[in-house]
Design an enzyme around this catalytic site. Structure first.
Site, short mmCIF file in Angstrom:
data_model
loop_
_atom_site.label_atom_id
_atom_site.label_comp_id
_atom_site.label_asym_id
_atom_site.label_seq_id
_atom_site.Cartn_x
_atom_site.Cartn_y
_atom_site.Cartn_z
N LYS A 174 0.83 -1.19 0.00
CA LYS A 174 0.00 0.00 0.00
C LYS A 174 0.87 1.26 0.00
CE LYS A 174 -3.92 -2.18 0.29
NZ LYS A 174 -4.97 -2.10 -0.76
N HIS A 305 -9.95 -8.07 -8.48
CA HIS A 305 -9.82 -7.76 -7.06
C HIS A 305 -10.54 -8.85 -6.29
CE1 HIS A 305 -11.27 -5.92 -3.23
NE2 HIS A 305 -10.01 -5.54 -3.21
O1 LIG Z 1 -7.43 -2.61 -2.16
C1 LIG Z 1 -7.38 -3.79 -1.82
N1 LIG Z 1 -6.91 -4.73 -2.62
O2 LIG Z 1 -6.47 -4.40 -3.88
C2 LIG Z 1 -7.83 -4.28 -0.47
O3 LIG Z 1 -8.87 -5.20 -0.72
C3 LIG Z 1 -8.34 -3.19 0.43
O4 LIG Z 1 -7.25 -2.42 0.79
C4 LIG Z 1 -8.94 -3.82 1.67
O5 LIG Z 1 -10.05 -4.55 1.31
C5 LIG Z 1 -9.37 -2.77 2.69
O6 LIG Z 1 -10.23 -1.84 2.05
MG LIG Z 2 -6.83 -2.34 -4.25
#
Ligand SMILES: O=C(NO)[C@H](O)[C@H](O)[C@H](O)CO
Ligand SMILES: [Mg+2]
Length: 370
Positions: A174, A305
């Site tokens: 992140k 995702h």
């Molecule tokens: O962005 C994400 N993955 O690509 C993650 O799933 C999020 O950070 C988590 O669910 C918390 O919101």
């Molecule tokens: Mg994401």
């Protein structure tokens, strides 16, 4: 086979080490509000959305599924999934109050449960029913070592462990820290720890302004970053197009997009490279497939995702030609009858009939908040 009853389920599963954060969210549990769809053939289908485990909102989603959409399903044959999707999606009283958001999440959970029933009735895992092959290579990349609340020492040791001990050849961390210099320090430390041969992705979860995204985005090439995920406002097609023109690192997005039409606008504008649809944000598998086909026709890789925590998307990746890489987050694996399996950084095709989101009896007893 006929649908006889819809039963609400709301699973709240603890996340890694009790709490994780990205640039815009901090959560202690992952929410899976959904339904069990029972039939007169003794088969039950399970489908869930994916949330931040806010109980009042999860209740709205399952109420919509059971009470707004449910009556339209009773007596219907669940195997007629696409026809039922059209019937529910066009149901005027619900469409009038929401063509995205809660109603879309509720329809998505139902759609997944219907595909689960269709696959169980055929005695096949969903990927086989959809024409896929277990021989296909579906690689996993791991997000669970890169949370923004991890101190840099933990971030580095987690990413190193994922590569050296667990066999991943791709990890995501992140970004979107209050101080951009922190992001760069974390990127540098992780790149040094995993070495040049492992792929590294970054994810800002929509936090940055366009100037901030351009400024940070221009530095990502220094660390050979594969993609810059959700750099700025989720719905801003023009901003992402401008970012594509301003930086070298490819753009990834999609986890926050509810509609195939939104994906169409981003793809048509050349505002995205890695397309990340999610069956628990779109209205299920039926709408996911529309997005995956569209992206594939533009030669854009589809990297879902995992709001489903890989359970359904692993099936779709073994079947759809646009999918070769899938995110891995483990928060539901202890609560699913057939948790996703990974070996040497690749998914193993599930064998059990169904779409992958059947909870265990233990889950229904211990973490069901419905
Ligand atoms: O962005 C994400 N993955 O690509 C993650 O799933 C999020 O950070 C988590 O669910 C918390 O919101
Ligand atoms: Mg994401």
């Amino acid at each position: 086979m006929k649908i006889t009853r819809l039963v609400p389920i709301i699973l709240h599963a603890p996340v890694t080490r009790g709490s994780i954060a990205d640039s815009t969210h901090s959560i202690t549990h992952w929410g899976a509000p959904g339904v069990a769809i029972e039939t007169d053939a003794g088969l039950t289908g399970y489908g869930f959305s994916g949330t931040h485990a806010h109980l009042a909102t999860d209740r709205l989603i399952v109420d919509c599924a059971v009470h707004s959409y449910g009556p339209l399903l009773l007596g219907e044959d669940p195997r007629e999934v696409r026809a039922l999707w059209e019937k529910l999606h066009k149901h005027a009283p619900v469409q009038w109050v929401g063509r995205a958001g809660l109603t879309h999440l509720a329809l998505g959970a139902i759609d997944i449960a219907l595909w689960d029933l269709k696959a169980k009735a055929a005695g096949q895992p969903l990927w086989k029913l959809l024409g896929g092959s277990a021989a296909k290579k579906v690689e996993a990349y791991n997000t669970d070592g890169g949370w923004l609340n991890w101190p840099i020492e933990t971030l580095v040791s987690d990413c190193r462990r994922l590569v050296e001990s667990e066999g991943y050849r791709a990890v995501k961390i992140k970004v979107g820290s209050p101080d951009p210099a922190t992001d760069l320090r974390r990127l540098e430390a992780v790149r040094a720890a995993i070495g040049p041969g492992v792929r590294l992705m970054t994810d800002a979860n929509g936090k940055l302004t366009l100037p901030e995204a351009i400024r940070l985005g221009r530095r990502l090439a220094d660390y050979d970053v594969v993609w810059f995920e959700e750099p700025t406002a989720f719905d801003d097609v023009l901003a992402h197009r401008r970012l594509v023109e301003a930086i070298e690192t490819p753009i990834a997005l999609g986890e926050q997009l509810y509609l195939a039409a939104q994906f169409r606008d981003f793809i048509h504008a050349g505002a995205v490279h890695f397309v990340q649809p999610d069956v628990v944000r779109l209205a299920g598998i039926t709408e996911f497939w529309q997005v995956a086909d569209l992206a594939h026709s533009y030669s854009l890789p589809v990297v879902p995702h995992v709001g489903d925590m890989c359970q359904v998307h692993q099936h779709l990746c073994f079947a759809h030609p646009g999918c070769r890489l899938l995110e891995y987050i483990p928060w539901l694996r202890d609560w699913m009858k057939h948790p996703a399996q990974i070996r040497d950084g690749h998914f193993i095709a599930p064998e059990a009939p169904g779409a992958g989101m059947e909870p265990t009896a233990d889950a229904l007893a211990r973490i069901n908040r419905a």
